[in-house]
Design a protein around this motif. Structure first.
Motif, short mmCIF file in Angstrom:
data_model
loop_
_atom_site.label_atom_id
_atom_site.label_comp_id
_atom_site.label_asym_id
_atom_site.label_seq_id
_atom_site.Cartn_x
_atom_site.Cartn_y
_atom_site.Cartn_z
N UNK A 52 0.86 -1.19 0.00
CA UNK A 52 0.00 0.00 0.00
C UNK A 52 0.90 1.23 0.00
N UNK A 53 0.87 2.06 -1.07
CA UNK A 53 1.83 3.18 -1.17
C UNK A 53 1.75 4.16 -0.01
N UNK A 54 0.54 4.50 0.40
CA UNK A 54 0.40 5.49 1.49
C UNK A 54 0.93 4.95 2.81
N UNK A 55 0.63 3.69 3.10
CA UNK A 55 1.09 3.10 4.35
C UNK A 55 2.60 2.90 4.34
N UNK A 56 3.13 2.51 3.17
CA UNK A 56 4.58 2.32 3.07
C UNK A 56 5.33 3.64 3.29
N UNK A 57 4.78 4.74 2.78
CA UNK A 57 5.44 6.04 2.94
C UNK A 57 5.39 6.54 4.38
N UNK A 58 4.37 6.14 5.14
CA UNK A 58 4.25 6.59 6.52
C UNK A 58 4.82 5.59 7.52
N UNK A 59 5.37 4.48 7.04
CA UNK A 59 5.92 3.45 7.93
C UNK A 59 7.39 3.71 8.19
N UNK A 60 7.82 3.46 9.41
CA UNK A 60 9.23 3.53 9.75
C UNK A 60 9.93 2.26 9.24
N UNK A 61 11.21 2.37 9.03
CA UNK A 61 11.99 1.21 8.60
C UNK A 61 11.95 0.11 9.66
N UNK A 62 11.90 0.52 10.93
CA UNK A 62 11.85 -0.48 12.00
C UNK A 62 10.53 -1.25 11.98
N UNK A 63 9.44 -0.60 11.52
CA UNK A 63 8.15 -1.29 11.42
C UNK A 63 8.26 -2.46 10.46
N UNK A 64 8.80 -2.19 9.27
CA UNK A 64 8.94 -3.24 8.27
C UNK A 64 9.94 -4.31 8.72
N UNK A 65 11.01 -3.87 9.38
CA UNK A 65 12.04 -4.82 9.81
C UNK A 65 11.49 -5.77 10.86
N UNK A 66 10.77 -5.25 11.85
CA UNK A 66 10.28 -6.11 12.92
C UNK A 66 9.20 -7.06 12.41
N UNK A 67 8.36 -6.59 11.46
CA UNK A 67 7.36 -7.47 10.88
C UNK A 67 8.01 -8.58 10.07
N UNK A 68 9.06 -8.24 9.33
CA UNK A 68 9.77 -9.26 8.54
C UNK A 68 10.45 -10.28 9.44
N UNK A 69 11.06 -9.81 10.53
CA UNK A 69 11.72 -10.73 11.47
C UNK A 69 10.70 -11.66 12.11
N UNK A 70 9.56 -11.13 12.52
CA UNK A 70 8.52 -11.96 13.12
C UNK A 70 7.97 -12.97 12.11
N UNK A 71 7.87 -12.55 10.84
CA UNK A 71 7.38 -13.46 9.80
C UNK A 71 8.35 -14.63 9.62
N UNK A 72 9.65 -14.33 9.55
CA UNK A 72 10.66 -15.39 9.43
C UNK A 72 10.64 -16.28 10.66
N UNK A 73 10.48 -15.68 11.83
CA UNK A 73 10.44 -16.45 13.07
C UNK A 73 9.25 -17.41 13.09
N UNK A 74 8.11 -16.95 12.58
CA UNK A 74 6.95 -17.84 12.50
C UNK A 74 7.19 -18.98 11.52
N UNK A 75 7.83 -18.68 10.39
CA UNK A 75 8.15 -19.73 9.42
C UNK A 75 9.06 -20.79 10.04
#
Length: 242
Positions: A116-139
């Protein structure tokens, strides 16, 4: 993995992560309370967030509670009620179900943040990083399920991991010797501890507020007094001049 690295990761690294987790959370609450929030993007788009957030929180809370109780409860406490083999099978079924629920919710949240372009522009890099780490951890957690199922006959892996966790919290230095398990378990443990390490520097700190809100259930009722004046009988209350 050589002996020194193995000893560091499973005997020293947990204490580093826990120290940063506790002291970092306290420091952030003391110094940066205005950043102590979940940074919700609900106003930008609520539909996908509603499904993703609910599924993610239901799954992650069950997994957090299950891991805490399952790893830190000594074997002799639950042995009179359930065998280690049945406990491991119960953990596989319930944990696998909660993991899939959490995985579905987290995938929705991560997709929403990235595409989502609007959400991506308002998201901090740490938001995406922590979500990605949690996703890998769940996998990784889901990847351990076939190994746990194959080991259900004697529950050897579960007992080893529980003994390791209990030795860590009781400050026994010989904990790393128990981590003689398959690589998905090792990576899952290390990445899980890394989540605690990154916790104070991310939006995850709002979890503390969620647990603290339980205290409101035990607070006494707030007494609200009426603003009316208590006028004795037979006396007329004076009128206010406009």
């Amino acid at each position: 993995m050589n002996i020194a690295a193995h000893t560091f990761l499973f005997s020293v690294y947990p204490y580093i992560c826990l120290a940063v987790f506790l002291m970092g959370s306290l420091a952030r609450f003391d110094r940066d309370q205005y950043t102590w929030k979940s940074d919700s993007s609900q106003l930008l788009r609520a539909g996908q967030l509603r499904w993703g957030s609910n599924l993610f929180h239901i799954g992650i809370l069950f997994l957090l509670f299950g891991h805490t109780v399952g790893l830190l409860t000594p074997h002799f406490i639950y042995e009179p009620f359930i065998s280690a083999q049945h406990k491991q099978l119960l953990a596989i079924i319930s944990g696998g179900t909660a993991g899939l629920i959490c995985f579905a919710g987290l995938t929705l949240l991560l997709h929403r943040r990235i595409f989502d372009p609007r959400i991506r522009l308002t998201s901090h890099q740490t938001d995406l990083a922590i979500l990605a780490i949690l996703w890998v951890q769940l996998c990784l957690g889901l990847l351990t399920l076939p190994f746990s199922f194959a080991d259900r006959a004697d529950a050897h892996t579960m007992l080893r991991l529980a003994d390791w966790a209990q030795r860590i919290v009781t400050f026994r230095p010989d904990a790393s010797g128990l981590i003689a398990v398959e690589w998905p378990f090792k990576v899952h443990i290390v990445l899980g501890m890394t989540v605690f390490l990154l916790f104070p520097f991310s939006r995850l700190v709002h979890v503390w507020s969620g647990f603290a809100s339980v205290a409101y259930l035990f607070r006494p009722y707030q007494l609200v007094r009426s603003r009316r004046l208590n006028v004795p009988a037979g006396h007329q209350q004076p009128r206010r001049k406009d």
